[in-house]
Write a protein that holds these residues in place. Sequence first.
Motif, PDB file in Angstrom:
ATOM      1  N   SER A   1      -7.588  -2.403  -1.419  1.00  0.00           N
ATOM      2  CA  SER A   1      -8.299  -1.129  -1.558  1.00  0.00           C
ATOM      3  C   SER A   1      -8.774  -0.654  -0.193  1.00  0.00           C
TER       4      SER A   1
ATOM      5  N   ARG B   1      -5.407   7.021   2.140  1.00  0.00           N
ATOM      6  CA  ARG B   1      -5.593   8.098   1.182  1.00  0.00           C
ATOM      7  C   ARG B   1      -5.447   9.485   1.796  1.00  0.00           C
TER       8      ARG B   1
ATOM      9  N   GLY C   1      -0.773   3.841  -8.733  1.00  0.00           N
ATOM     10  CA  GLY C   1      -1.898   2.910  -8.738  1.00  0.00           C
ATOM     11  C   GLY C   1      -1.739   1.741  -9.694  1.00  0.00           C
TER      12      GLY C   1
ATOM     13  N   ALA D   1      -5.815   0.946   1.140  1.00  0.00           N
ATOM     14  CA  ALA D   1      -5.552   2.198   0.420  1.00  0.00           C
ATOM     15  C   ALA D   1      -6.449   3.315   0.931  1.00  0.00           C
ATOM     16  N   LYS D   2      -7.711   2.959   1.237  1.00  0.00           N
ATOM     17  CA  LYS D   2      -8.633   3.977   1.727  1.00  0.00           C
ATOM     18  C   LYS D   2      -8.141   4.574   3.036  1.00  0.00           C
TER      19      LYS D   2
ATOM     20  N   SER E   1      -1.471  -2.207  -8.755  1.00  0.00           N
ATOM     21  CA  SER E   1      -2.369  -3.213  -9.303  1.00  0.00           C
ATOM     22  C   SER E   1      -1.579  -4.376  -9.918  1.00  0.00           C
TER      23      SER E   1
ATOM     24  N   ARG F   1      -7.385  -7.926  -3.785  1.00  0.00           N
ATOM     25  CA  ARG F   1      -7.683  -6.553  -4.196  1.00  0.00           C
ATOM     26  C   ARG F   1      -8.569  -5.823  -3.192  1.00  0.00           C
ATOM     27  N   SER F   2      -9.512  -6.555  -2.641  1.00  0.00           N
ATOM     28  CA  SER F   2     -10.396  -5.871  -1.692  1.00  0.00           C
ATOM     29  C   SER F   2      -9.606  -5.507  -0.435  1.00  0.00           C
TER      30      SER F   2
ATOM     31  N   GLN G   1       0.829  -1.208   0.000  1.00  0.00           N
ATOM     32  CA  GLN G   1       0.000   0.000   0.000  1.00  0.00           C
ATOM     33  C   GLN G   1       0.862   1.255   0.000  1.00  0.00           C
TER      34      GLN G   1
END
Length: 588
Positions: A431, A438, A405, A434-435, A409, A427-428, A400
């Motif tokens: 993300s 952010r 991006g 990542a949230k 990926s 991936r989940s 992360q």
Amino acid sequence: MAEAGSFADKVKQQADIVRVVGEYVRLKKTGKDFSGLCPFHQEKTPSFTVSPIKQIFYCFGCGKGGDVYNFVMDMEKCEFPEAVKVVAEKCGIAIPRQKERSPEERKENQQRSVLVEMHREAQTFFVKQLEGTLEGKAARAYLEDRGLDKDAISRFGIGYAPSGGDALLSRLKPKYNDKLLVDSGLVSRDQSAGRLFDRFRRRITFPISNESGKIVAFGARALGDDMPKYLNSPETPIYSKSNVLYHMDRAKDALRRQDFAILVEGYMDAIAVARAGISNVVASCGTSLAEPQIKLLGRFTRRVIVNYDPDTAGQAATERSLSLLLERDFEVRVLALPPVGDKKADPDLFIRERGKDEYLKLLKEAPPYVDYLIARARQMDLTTGEGKQRALNFLLPYIQKIPNGIMRSEWATRIAQQLRIDEPLLRSALSKAAKERRSEITTRPELVGRAAKPVERRLIRMLAEAQGFRQELAKHLQNSRLYHGLETEKIFAALVIASLSGQPVQATEVGAVLEERDRRLLFEILFEEANEPTWEEAMSCIEALQHRQAEQELADVQRSIEANPSAPEMRGLLEKKQELMRRLAAAR
Ligand SMILES: [Zn+2]
């Protein structure tokens, strides 16, 4: 920043930005300006521009810009006073002796220079001990056994601290009081008896220099089985472990030239690598990198190959350092050396046994940190769901941290394949991670492009440069409030204030009070091709702005009319509309 009449100002007047920048960047003359590849971001075509006339630089790619001091501050990652010194030195301008601010400061400075002097004396003493004593002979034999010949010994200033316990002390005692001796870290005090004795005894000594090459500490390795095997100077007024990288003073040029650093654990490793002809090596001299060390390194390069010991402590240190480096946006690769025979190999052992060519080859092939981490994760038990989860938990914090991006990926796919983890699941998890992160990320400012209309750009340029009528123009603009509500309002406001003062406008100082986006726009405008400005042109720009303002007002009035207001209000609006239309017609 450079106040008029100050030393900094004087230096700036005499310094030529093209010459100073030219020491770091290969510049080519393009028209009135010079251009080259930006030293602050990766690029293949030059968007970095230097103006000898304005004495400023600007990069159209990354938006960095400013005067000669801004450049040096960014390049050397130093503060303003240091940048002034650097520029003065480059231009051969004598630097006035700095006045110390307070008696305490003077005392501290004095103490520091005495401590440095003590280290110089200690160094001379240790070197003599190694060269000319019986005990030293045994130490030399040990060094030879480790592959360190006379050349290496003198090149790295290796010495020997004898076993007596007061050999150095008796040397220093006549000149320095007890407090200084203890403060230096070269001498220790017996807790119970209060007696002084040498800190380093029966040890091979390695001088540790600060960035400018002054010896500020020693590292020492036990000759026999004494514990600890490695003993370093304690923290002192001139030495802080987390601020110093071993070999940095000699690696600087190579770091800049090669634009990457090899990071090793100990001084023996750094010496081995440097002796193999690879000068861009530094040692953290501890188990893990510290924040100030990363900052220091970042002044010279942002690409690092971490080559720590392959033992468990080394692995943990590698992973901790990785985290820190990635957070600071370094490009990191990891070199994990294969065992030599049945021994785990540190750089020192590896180069001694397998040679420098083999080391160089592995260095070139050192994989990006993600590959290293995947390999580490694969060592975990991946046959159970729990094991996979553990491997994933190990990897996620690193993945992360990848700012890009697409890269993130790609790595996700690769990890899923290699660890046989369900890709959507991975991936989940990514993300979600990542949230959480952010909020910390600052997005790169987008290119400003053609945000402002030509008229605005022209007026901004005139305010910055038209010596003849700048002040007059500023008054005019201020009274008519013409720039209010424009996208460029803040740039106008800053320039108008600067112009009204009657002093020459310093683009960098105006830029310094602006937000990033506005600052970049200002620099772009300053670097545009343009003719000599005239008062007539200024007036026609102002007329154009007035026209635009009237049109805007007319549109507003029209909207209000269409909203069908009360009768008296409507009357007022219609009158206003008539007047605006008259004004616009007259201007045509
Ligand atoms: Zn750039």
